[in-house]
Design an enzyme around this catalytic site. Structure first.
Site, PDB file in Angstrom:
ATOM      1  N   GLY A 112       0.810  -1.220   0.000  1.00 52.01           N
ATOM      2  CA  GLY A 112       0.000   0.000   0.000  1.00 52.01           C
ATOM      3  C   GLY A 112       0.840   1.266   0.000  1.00 52.01           C
ATOM      4  O   GLY A 112       0.400   2.315  -0.488  1.00 52.01           O
ATOM      5  N   GLU A 115       1.713   1.798  -3.510  1.00 54.81           N
ATOM      6  CA  GLU A 115       0.471   2.221  -4.178  1.00 54.81           C
ATOM      7  C   GLU A 115       0.159   3.684  -3.875  1.00 54.81           C
ATOM      8  O   GLU A 115      -0.334   4.420  -4.737  1.00 54.81           O
ATOM      9  CB  GLU A 115      -0.682   1.309  -3.730  1.00 54.81           C
ATOM     10  CG  GLU A 115      -0.512  -0.114  -4.253  1.00 54.81           C
ATOM     11  CD  GLU A 115      -1.498  -1.082  -3.624  1.00 54.81           C
ATOM     12  OE1 GLU A 115      -1.374  -1.366  -2.410  1.00 54.81           O
ATOM     13  OE2 GLU A 115      -2.412  -1.548  -4.324  1.00 54.81           O
ATOM     14  N   GLU A 135       2.668  -8.227  -1.878  1.00 57.23           N
ATOM     15  CA  GLU A 135       1.427  -8.830  -1.383  1.00 57.23           C
ATOM     16  C   GLU A 135       1.341 -10.334  -1.611  1.00 57.23           C
ATOM     17  O   GLU A 135       0.776 -11.054  -0.789  1.00 57.23           O
ATOM     18  CB  GLU A 135       0.203  -8.146  -2.028  1.00 57.23           C
ATOM     19  CG  GLU A 135      -0.094  -6.764  -1.468  1.00 57.23           C
ATOM     20  CD  GLU A 135       0.638  -5.641  -2.189  1.00 57.23           C
ATOM     21  OE1 GLU A 135       1.602  -5.928  -2.935  1.00 57.23           O
ATOM     22  OE2 GLU A 135       0.250  -4.478  -2.002  1.00 57.23           O
TER      23      GLU A 135
HETATM   24  N1  CAA Z   1       2.019  -3.536   8.802  1.00 54.03           N
HETATM   25  C1  CAA Z   1       2.126  -3.499  10.129  1.00 54.03           C
HETATM   26  N2  CAA Z   1       3.323  -3.410  10.776  1.00 54.03           N
HETATM   27  C2  CAA Z   1       4.431  -3.349  10.018  1.00 54.03           C
HETATM   28  C3  CAA Z   1       4.391  -3.382   8.615  1.00 54.03           C
HETATM   29  C4  CAA Z   1       3.111  -3.468   8.000  1.00 54.03           C
HETATM   30  N3  CAA Z   1       2.959  -3.457   6.659  1.00 54.03           N
HETATM   31  N4  CAA Z   1       5.654  -3.338   8.139  1.00 54.03           N
HETATM   32  C5  CAA Z   1       6.461  -3.264   9.219  1.00 54.03           C
HETATM   33  N5  CAA Z   1       5.735  -3.274  10.356  1.00 54.03           N
HETATM   34  C6  CAA Z   1       6.196  -3.228  11.738  1.00 54.03           C
HETATM   35  C7  CAA Z   1       6.800  -4.566  12.169  1.00 54.03           C
HETATM   36  O1  CAA Z   1       5.793  -5.455  12.570  1.00 54.03           O
HETATM   37  C8  CAA Z   1       7.698  -4.119  13.286  1.00 54.03           C
HETATM   38  O2  CAA Z   1       6.892  -3.911  14.448  1.00 54.03           O
HETATM   39  P1  CAA Z   1       7.325  -4.544  15.868  1.00 54.03           P
HETATM   40  O3  CAA Z   1       8.611  -3.843  16.207  1.00 54.03           O
HETATM   41  O4  CAA Z   1       6.182  -4.177  16.765  1.00 54.03           O
HETATM   42  O5  CAA Z   1       7.511  -6.006  15.647  1.00 54.03           O
HETATM   43  C9  CAA Z   1       8.212  -2.758  12.836  1.00 54.03           C
HETATM   44  O6  CAA Z   1       7.296  -2.312  11.846  1.00 54.03           O
HETATM   45  C10 CAA Z   1       9.590  -2.822  12.192  1.00 54.03           C
HETATM   46  O7  CAA Z   1       9.533  -3.784  11.138  1.00 54.03           O
HETATM   47  P2  CAA Z   1      10.611  -4.962  10.969  1.00 54.03           P
HETATM   48  O8  CAA Z   1      11.142  -5.375  12.318  1.00 54.03           O
HETATM   49  O9  CAA Z   1      10.000  -6.007  10.115  1.00 54.03           O
HETATM   50  O10 CAA Z   1      11.761  -4.177  10.205  1.00 54.03           O
HETATM   51  P3  CAA Z   1      12.850  -4.804   9.217  1.00 54.03           P
HETATM   52  O11 CAA Z   1      13.846  -3.714   8.974  1.00 54.03           O
HETATM   53  O12 CAA Z   1      13.347  -6.107   9.727  1.00 54.03           O
HETATM   54  O13 CAA Z   1      12.058  -5.102   7.846  1.00 54.03           O
HETATM   55  C11 CAA Z   1      10.497  -4.595   6.068  1.00 54.03           C
HETATM   56  C12 CAA Z   1      11.528  -4.039   7.093  1.00 54.03           C
HETATM   57  C13 CAA Z   1      11.273  -5.397   4.996  1.00 54.03           C
HETATM   58  C14 CAA Z   1       9.834  -3.394   5.416  1.00 54.03           C
HETATM   59  C15 CAA Z   1       9.489  -5.497   6.789  1.00 54.03           C
HETATM   60  O14 CAA Z   1       8.966  -4.788   7.899  1.00 54.03           O
HETATM   61  C16 CAA Z   1       8.344  -5.936   5.932  1.00 54.03           C
HETATM   62  O15 CAA Z   1       8.488  -6.816   5.092  1.00 54.03           O
HETATM   63  N6  CAA Z   1       7.134  -5.314   6.129  1.00 54.03           N
HETATM   64  C17 CAA Z   1       5.935  -5.727   5.462  1.00 54.03           C
HETATM   65  C18 CAA Z   1       5.926  -5.265   4.022  1.00 54.03           C
HETATM   66  C19 CAA Z   1       4.668  -5.749   3.334  1.00 54.03           C
HETATM   67  O16 CAA Z   1       4.427  -6.926   3.192  1.00 54.03           O
HETATM   68  N7  CAA Z   1       3.841  -4.798   2.865  1.00 54.03           N
HETATM   69  C20 CAA Z   1       2.604  -5.103   2.179  1.00 54.03           C
HETATM   70  C21 CAA Z   1       1.477  -5.075   3.144  1.00 54.03           C
HETATM   71  S1  CAA Z   1      -0.026  -5.687   2.434  1.00 54.03           S
HETATM   72  C22 CAA Z   1      -0.663  -4.424   1.536  1.00 54.03           C
HETATM   73  O17 CAA Z   1      -0.136  -3.336   1.500  1.00 54.03           O
HETATM   74  C23 CAA Z   1      -1.941  -4.790   0.866  1.00 54.03           C
HETATM   75  C24 CAA Z   1      -2.604  -3.751   0.060  1.00 54.03           C
HETATM   76  O18 CAA Z   1      -2.155  -3.367  -0.996  1.00 54.03           O
HETATM   77  C25 CAA Z   1      -3.921  -3.329   0.443  1.00 54.03           C
END
Ligand code: CAA
Length: 260
Positions: A112, A115, A135
């Site tokens: 998102g 996006e 995703e």
């Molecule tokens: N939603 C909620 N929390 C998130 C998040 C997300 N998309 N991305 C990161 N966070 C949170 C983590 O849970 C973490 O929280 P805690 O400390 O409470 O555990 C904090 O942010 C720091 O994140 P990381 O410890 O994971 O940090 P990192 O440096 O190890 O990794 C990252 C960074 C690669 C960006 C990893 O956080 C990640 O892969 N995030 C998710 C990315 C993702 O999949 N995004 C797509 C979401 S779905 C979507 O967007 C659907 C749509 O189109 C409608």
């Protein structure tokens, strides 16, 4: 409005909206969406002297790491459709905003978050920017227009590769593909966006708004973009600013546009 999850600041007619959830990597939760909706439907349109808007993320790690996955746990089919629909509505408000909106991408712009950058009119990538649509790693697809706007911006072949592999790309690759308009040093994203907006701020505001409408019409299957342009061109010709712009050219002086 008393914003909780975004920060709204103004600098000489430029609004800077910061998604302010640094600990969650600025993940887009319901509050962020309702506050963006409020800004782009109520506060922004009420500002007569607004030149444009910059969207960025708090901290130096993320623009926005996607939709807030922690809000997904209780989602059923109807709930997911509603969430997607809400995201589409808010992102259309941004895409159709009559003033230029620039994403200053200071870190991760995933799901998102990517996006959201694509709903903006331009993207400035800092050296640490990382774009991607991960995703499919979660068993879903982009829900906020990513399957459409990524194709519009970089073409079907490369878009489908990024969407299917969930690969992340850096600032230079995003620039090469046409996703990022400019690449700047980390920390310079907002300043570069301001520089572009200050330049646009010297142009005729109605012509700027009509240009945004025409470009959007190109991708709207319900519109004939060429016919849209004919009408918009005519409307611009009826403005005081057109008289002023033409007179200023002839008199060899700078135009003083009033947005009328
Ligand atoms: N939603 C909620 N929390 C998130 C998040 C997300 N998309 N991305 C990161 N966070 C949170 C983590 O849970 C973490 O929280 P805690 O400390 O409470 O555990 C904090 O942010 C720091 O994140 P990381 O410890 O994971 O940090 P990192 O440096 O190890 O990794 C990252 C960074 C690669 C960006 C990893 O956080 C990640 O892969 N995030 C998710 C990315 C993702 O999949 N995004 C797509 C979401 S779905 C979507 O967007 C659907 C749509 O189109 C409608």
């Amino acid at each position: 409005m008393d914003y909780q999850s975004i920060k709204v600041e103004y600098d000489n007619g430029i609004a800077i909206l910061t998604i302010n959830r640094e600990k969650a990597l600025n993940a887009l939760n319901k509050t962020v969406f309702s506050e963006l909706r409020h800004y782009f439907s109520i506060e922004g349109p009420s500002k007569n002297d607004l030149i444009g808007v910059i969207l960025t993320g708090a901290g130096n790690k993320a623009f926005a790491a996607g939709a807030d996955i922690k809000e997904f746990t209780a989602l059923d089919v109807e709930g997911a459709k509603a969430l997607s629909q809400n995201g589409h509505e808010v992102f259309f408000l941004i895409e159709r905003f009559p003033k230029p909106v620039i994403a200053a991408v200071n870190g991760f712009a995933l799901g998102g978050g990517c996006e959201l950058t694509m709903a903006c009119h331009m993207r400035i990538a800092g050296a640490k920017a990382r774009f991607g649509q991960p995703e499919v790693n979660l068993g879903i697809i982009p829900g906020y227009g990513g399957s459409q706007r990524l194709v519009q911006l970089i073409g079907k072949g490369k878009a489908i590769e990024l969407l299917l592999t969930a690969d992340m790309i850096g600032a230079e690759e995003a620039h090469r593909l046409g996703l990022a308009n400019h690449v700047v040093e980390s920390g310079e994203e907002v300043e570069k966006a301001k520089e572009i907006l200050r330049k646009i701020g010297t142009k005729a505001p109605i012509a700027i708004a009509k240009t945004i409408e025409c470009v959007n019409a190109c991708f709207d299957k319900n519109e004939n973009g060429f016919a849209y342009e004919v009408n918009a061109f005519g409307e611009c010709a009826g403005t005081e600013d057109f008289q002023e712009g033409a007179a200023a050219f002839i008199e060899k002086r700078r135009a003083d546009f009033k947005g009328k």
